[in-house]
Design an enzyme around this catalytic site. Sequence first.
Site, PDB file in Angstrom:
ATOM      1  N   CYS A 285       0.820  -1.218   0.000  1.00 19.70           N
ATOM      2  CA  CYS A 285       0.000   0.000   0.000  1.00 19.70           C
ATOM      3  C   CYS A 285       0.852   1.266   0.000  1.00 19.70           C
ATOM      4  O   CYS A 285       0.386   2.326  -0.422  1.00 19.70           O
ATOM      5  CB  CYS A 285      -0.948   0.002   1.192  1.00 19.70           C
ATOM      6  N   GLU A 385      -4.874   3.097  -8.111  1.00 19.53           N
ATOM      7  CA  GLU A 385      -3.836   2.256  -7.509  1.00 19.53           C
ATOM      8  C   GLU A 385      -3.598   1.025  -8.376  1.00 19.53           C
ATOM      9  O   GLU A 385      -4.525   0.273  -8.684  1.00 19.53           O
ATOM     10  CB  GLU A 385      -4.252   1.831  -6.106  1.00 19.53           C
TER      11      GLU A 385
END
Length: 482
Positions: A285, A385
């Site tokens: 992340c 993302e």
Amino acid sequence: MGREMNTGHFIAGEWCVAKPDSVIPVENPANCEIIATVPAGGRAEAERALDAASEAAKAWARTPAVERAAYVQKVATLLRERSESFAETIMAEQGKPLTQARGEVAGAAVQLEYHAQWARRIEGDTVASDNAGEHILMLRVPYGVVVGLIPWNYPLTVTARKLAPALVAGNTVVIKPHEVTPLSALRLAALFEEVGLPRGVLNVVTGTGLELGEALVGSSKTNLITLTGSVRAGREVMRRAADHISQVSLELGGKAPFIVCDDADLDYAVERAVFARFRNCGQVCTSNERTYVHHSIFEQFKEKFLARVQSLRVGDPRNDPDVGPKVSRPELEKVEMMVARAVEQGAEVLTGGSRMEGAEFERGYWFQPTVLTNLTPSMDIVRQEVFGPVASLLSFSDFDDALKQANDSDYGLSAYLFTRSYQNVMRAMNELEFGEVYVNRVGPEAINGYHTGYRLSGIGGDDGRYGFETYMRKKTIYLSPN
């Protein structure tokens, strides 16, 4: 994969074997082999686990914190003793290369050890009362039953990161590992069983998010939900938690900018940018998702970066390459589609851009380390993302432009800055709108820091004093003499 292990639910201190017609296969992403099956739990299993946690909650909360922490510390010791076996499990279920898998085991042990030390640091406050002789106390007390929803990218470390502070704070816990990578959490539960943790204090149940996860999150017996996962999952958790006003802590990913100024140590910045992008196949992340380089050094940086990426070794995690496989077919296909979409929108592929080829990669979920350029801020690859081995190179004109582009994101977890300028550092501290800002270094984050994000990256956080306090709520006591 190491020692023999239980692959049933762990509920109320007992292992529950799956029915043959209700199992989830666990696949090795390097070769598509089925390495285990786990139960496909649903509402019934969720209720049993929550009942067990609820029944154990009062006695566990009354247990002195140092005694609670002793179980956690004992498990940390066992985990270190069996680190190689756990690393083998992580390699097999998640595809993490050997050195990185060993690092995850060490990280999980540190999580357990660190949070065990908080047993004697649970503190409250007193404030002056307006009434004569009265005392006002603010206590920190456990929530009760905590549900931990675990991602697939760090299945062991994130499990430890959530259950260790929850247990030491006096909560009972139900863990739902991701169905793709459930084995690490089950093995960790077996260590807690081995050290004699009271029944029901820790429960691990396996199943999908749509069935088991929804039942856990939507129950009135759940007092706190802690999730590391996607924005989609975070939104669903918040919606279901709202039914009973359950407390939530959500870490939902990022789109980290990596800013390289014209005064940076170029070779060092290149090395760190590659590490931050391709570690764990880009499935982190805090990964470097957007590399911004000052226009005056852009070509030089690009040349060095491209050469370093092309030197990365891709292969079987057991051979300890730099990059292993993607975790699953859907994740592989998602990255493949994102790169194709980027090219369709005008991006240039400098290297990679497709699946790995060759006999070694005929089975498994392999994607080439990829570098894209000729990008604009509006492209999907710059906005969304990726969570894969795809680096995006962009340029900026001056530091104002760098900050503007970096902040132009729906995410706000991590940001990186490489510079020798004190002025740039001070401006970044004040103006980068991210929960974590790394200056002349990359992750992983410090366990005694605070891992938190802004915007779509979530609410709440983990690690350090502030992360530990996530697992306690406040109670105000008024002590009057009359």
